[in-house]
Design a protein around this motif. Sequence first.
Motif, mmCIF file in Angstrom:
data_model
loop_
_atom_site.group_PDB
_atom_site.id
_atom_site.type_symbol
_atom_site.label_atom_id
_atom_site.label_comp_id
_atom_site.label_asym_id
_atom_site.label_seq_id
_atom_site.Cartn_x
_atom_site.Cartn_y
_atom_site.Cartn_z
ATOM 1 N N ASP A 185 -12.316 -8.502 27.909
ATOM 2 C CA ASP A 185 -12.579 -8.859 26.509
ATOM 3 C C ASP A 185 -12.366 -10.361 26.308
ATOM 4 O OD1 ASP A 185 -12.500 -9.134 23.702
ATOM 5 O OD2 ASP A 185 -11.369 -7.301 23.399
ATOM 6 N N ILE A 186 -11.230 -10.856 26.732
ATOM 7 C CA ILE A 186 -10.900 -12.274 26.566
ATOM 8 C C ILE A 186 -11.793 -13.144 27.432
ATOM 9 C CG2 ILE A 186 -9.098 -14.025 26.861
ATOM 10 C CD1 ILE A 186 -7.062 -11.666 26.351
ATOM 11 N N GLY A 187 -11.956 -12.765 28.693
ATOM 12 C CA GLY A 187 -12.748 -13.565 29.630
ATOM 13 C C GLY A 187 -14.212 -13.650 29.244
ATOM 14 N N MET A 188 -14.795 -12.525 28.834
ATOM 15 C CA MET A 188 -16.204 -12.520 28.438
ATOM 16 C C MET A 188 -16.426 -13.373 27.192
ATOM 17 S SD MET A 188 -17.114 -8.514 29.176
ATOM 18 C CE MET A 188 -18.818 -8.606 28.665
ATOM 19 N N ARG A 189 -15.506 -13.265 26.234
ATOM 20 C CA ARG A 189 -15.630 -14.058 25.011
ATOM 21 C C ARG A 189 -15.587 -15.557 25.345
ATOM 22 N NH1 ARG A 189 -12.621 -11.421 22.524
ATOM 23 N NH2 ARG A 189 -13.871 -10.429 20.921
ATOM 24 N N ARG A 190 -14.677 -15.946 26.213
ATOM 25 C CA ARG A 190 -14.574 -17.366 26.584
ATOM 26 C C ARG A 190 -15.813 -17.844 27.326
ATOM 27 N NH1 ARG A 190 -8.142 -17.246 28.305
ATOM 28 N NH2 ARG A 190 -7.374 -17.364 26.150
ATOM 29 N N PHE A 191 -16.352 -16.991 28.179
ATOM 30 C CA PHE A 191 -17.578 -17.336 28.912
ATOM 31 C C PHE A 191 -18.736 -17.555 27.938
ATOM 32 C CE2 PHE A 191 -21.532 -16.252 31.012
ATOM 33 C CZ PHE A 191 -21.445 -16.942 32.216
ATOM 34 N N LEU A 192 -18.894 -16.659 26.983
ATOM 35 C CA LEU A 192 -19.982 -16.769 26.008
ATOM 36 C C LEU A 192 -19.800 -17.998 25.116
ATOM 37 C CD1 LEU A 192 -20.202 -12.991 25.084
ATOM 38 C CD2 LEU A 192 -21.949 -14.297 26.304
ATOM 39 N N ALA A 240 -12.305 2.091 30.074
ATOM 40 C CA ALA A 240 -11.910 2.407 28.698
ATOM 41 C C ALA A 240 -13.054 2.054 27.766
ATOM 42 C CB ALA A 240 -10.658 1.625 28.317
ATOM 43 N N ARG A 241 -13.181 2.864 26.705
ATOM 44 C CA ARG A 241 -14.212 2.599 25.713
ATOM 45 C C ARG A 241 -13.776 3.150 24.362
ATOM 46 N NH1 ARG A 241 -16.798 6.883 28.441
ATOM 47 N NH2 ARG A 241 -16.166 5.688 30.261
ATOM 48 N N GLU A 252 -25.152 -2.327 38.282
ATOM 49 C CA GLU A 252 -25.402 -2.588 39.698
ATOM 50 C C GLU A 252 -24.921 -3.975 40.118
ATOM 51 O OE1 GLU A 252 -29.318 0.182 40.541
ATOM 52 O OE2 GLU A 252 -29.627 -1.871 39.877
ATOM 53 N N ASP A 253 -24.363 -4.726 39.176
ATOM 54 C CA ASP A 253 -23.936 -6.105 39.445
ATOM 55 C C ASP A 253 -22.509 -6.284 38.926
ATOM 56 O OD1 ASP A 253 -23.881 -8.750 40.075
ATOM 57 O OD2 ASP A 253 -25.328 -9.395 38.562
ATOM 58 N N LEU A 254 -21.542 -5.746 39.703
ATOM 59 C CA LEU A 254 -20.136 -5.742 39.264
ATOM 60 C C LEU A 254 -19.198 -6.289 40.333
ATOM 61 C CD1 LEU A 254 -20.003 -2.212 37.565
ATOM 62 C CD2 LEU A 254 -20.104 -4.437 36.422
ATOM 63 N N TYR A 255 -19.709 -7.071 41.258
ATOM 64 C CA TYR A 255 -18.871 -7.565 42.346
ATOM 65 C C TYR A 255 -17.672 -8.345 41.792
ATOM 66 C CZ TYR A 255 -17.436 -9.609 46.755
ATOM 67 O OH TYR A 255 -16.711 -9.966 47.871
ATOM 68 N N GLY A 256 -16.475 -7.943 42.220
ATOM 69 C CA GLY A 256 -15.260 -8.622 41.783
ATOM 70 C C GLY A 256 -14.683 -8.092 40.490
ATOM 71 N N MET A 257 -15.312 -7.084 39.886
ATOM 72 C CA MET A 257 -14.813 -6.514 38.631
ATOM 73 C C MET A 257 -14.229 -5.136 38.891
ATOM 74 S SD MET A 257 -17.707 -7.701 35.877
ATOM 75 C CE MET A 257 -16.614 -7.485 34.497
ATOM 76 N N GLN A 258 -13.137 -4.803 38.189
ATOM 77 C CA GLN A 258 -12.478 -3.509 38.371
ATOM 78 C C GLN A 258 -13.193 -2.382 37.643
ATOM 79 O OE1 GLN A 258 -8.315 -5.490 37.567
ATOM 80 N NE2 GLN A 258 -7.960 -3.411 38.257
ATOM 81 N N GLN A 259 -13.798 -2.705 36.507
ATOM 82 C CA GLN A 259 -14.472 -1.696 35.690
ATOM 83 C C GLN A 259 -15.765 -2.282 35.131
ATOM 84 O OE1 GLN A 259 -11.930 -0.403 32.468
ATOM 85 N NE2 GLN A 259 -10.153 -0.158 33.803
ATOM 86 N N LEU A 260 -16.703 -1.394 34.845
ATOM 87 C CA LEU A 260 -17.839 -1.796 34.031
ATOM 88 C C LEU A 260 -17.313 -2.053 32.621
ATOM 89 C CD1 LEU A 260 -20.946 -2.085 33.640
ATOM 90 C CD2 LEU A 260 -20.965 0.329 33.016
ATOM 91 N N PRO A 261 -17.609 -3.197 32.018
ATOM 92 C CA PRO A 261 -17.096 -3.468 30.668
ATOM 93 C C PRO A 261 -17.616 -2.455 29.650
ATOM 94 C CG PRO A 261 -17.906 -5.475 31.696
ATOM 95 C CD PRO A 261 -18.346 -4.340 32.567
ATOM 96 N N GLY A 262 -16.704 -1.827 28.948
ATOM 97 C CA GLY A 262 -17.059 -0.873 27.899
ATOM 98 C C GLY A 262 -16.435 -1.307 26.586
ATOM 99 N N LEU A 263 -15.116 -1.121 26.482
ATOM 100 C CA LEU A 263 -14.378 -1.555 25.304
ATOM 101 C C LEU A 263 -14.614 -3.038 25.033
ATOM 102 C CD1 LEU A 263 -12.160 -1.293 23.107
ATOM 103 C CD2 LEU A 263 -10.463 -1.517 24.925
ATOM 104 N N ALA A 264 -14.616 -3.853 26.090
ATOM 105 C CA ALA A 264 -14.826 -5.300 25.931
ATOM 106 C C ALA A 264 -16.179 -5.589 25.299
ATOM 107 C CB ALA A 264 -14.705 -5.997 27.289
ATOM 108 N N VAL A 265 -17.219 -4.896 25.758
ATOM 109 C CA VAL A 265 -18.560 -5.080 25.206
ATOM 110 C C VAL A 265 -18.602 -4.629 23.752
ATOM 111 C CG1 VAL A 265 -20.942 -4.236 25.305
ATOM 112 C CG2 VAL A 265 -19.784 -4.926 27.411
ATOM 113 N N GLN A 266 -18.007 -3.477 23.466
ATOM 114 C CA GLN A 266 -18.044 -2.939 22.109
ATOM 115 C C GLN A 266 -17.382 -3.876 21.103
ATOM 116 O OE1 GLN A 266 -16.370 0.887 23.567
ATOM 117 N NE2 GLN A 266 -17.863 1.820 22.189
#
Length: 205
Positions: free
Chosen positions: A79-86, A196-197, A99-113
């Motif tokens: 959530d924090i990292g994606m917001r800072r990137f954007l 988490a979502r 299909e593009d999650l190299y280095g990530m523990q989870q597919l972003p769900g809650l963070a995206v929402q």
Amino acid sequence: GDNMRNVGVTEGDKVEAQIQLGWTADYFGIGDLVQYIDAVTDDEVEALFAEYKELYEFDYGDYDHKTWEDHVKVQARQDIGMRRFLEAGGYSAFSTNFEDLYGMQQLPGLAVQRLNAEGYGFAGEGDWKTAAIDRLLKIMSHNKNTGFMEDYTYELASGKEAILESHMMEVDPTLAINKPKIVVSPLSMGDREDPARLVFDGKAG
């Protein structure tokens, strides 16, 4: 991430979109985002997790509390990292790709929402065109009752028509009619940890 493999519908001419519509659709390797996520401190994660306690119901399901909270904190870090990137790139819409999650523990769900709820445009599977349209509609609607969705038609019989509005987990909280709850559950897409979502009842539309 860019468009999902073996699909054509999420692809498009980004240069033409910039010429005709003024949209800049940039691709970044997932590692560029992971650097932002990895730079988030544990203290920042704990502070955001405390905010989650105030904003949402916690549904531990069949998970022990520590495991559940660890999974939610992965999303808090995203959530924090994606917001800072954007924010660093000046972007107002984005897409993810399971299909593009190299280095990530989870597919972003809650963070995206949570980003959706703030007005960021979104679409799944690298669909930058729909992400841009979502952002445009959020501007037009003042971010009310507007979000990315997929249509699944279940019944075409006259008078019984039924369409399920759904997506695997990134459903926009602007559509919620009740207080969302955080749930952790398995997801086969992406082959990562159980993400988490937010789960909630939707408004009539």
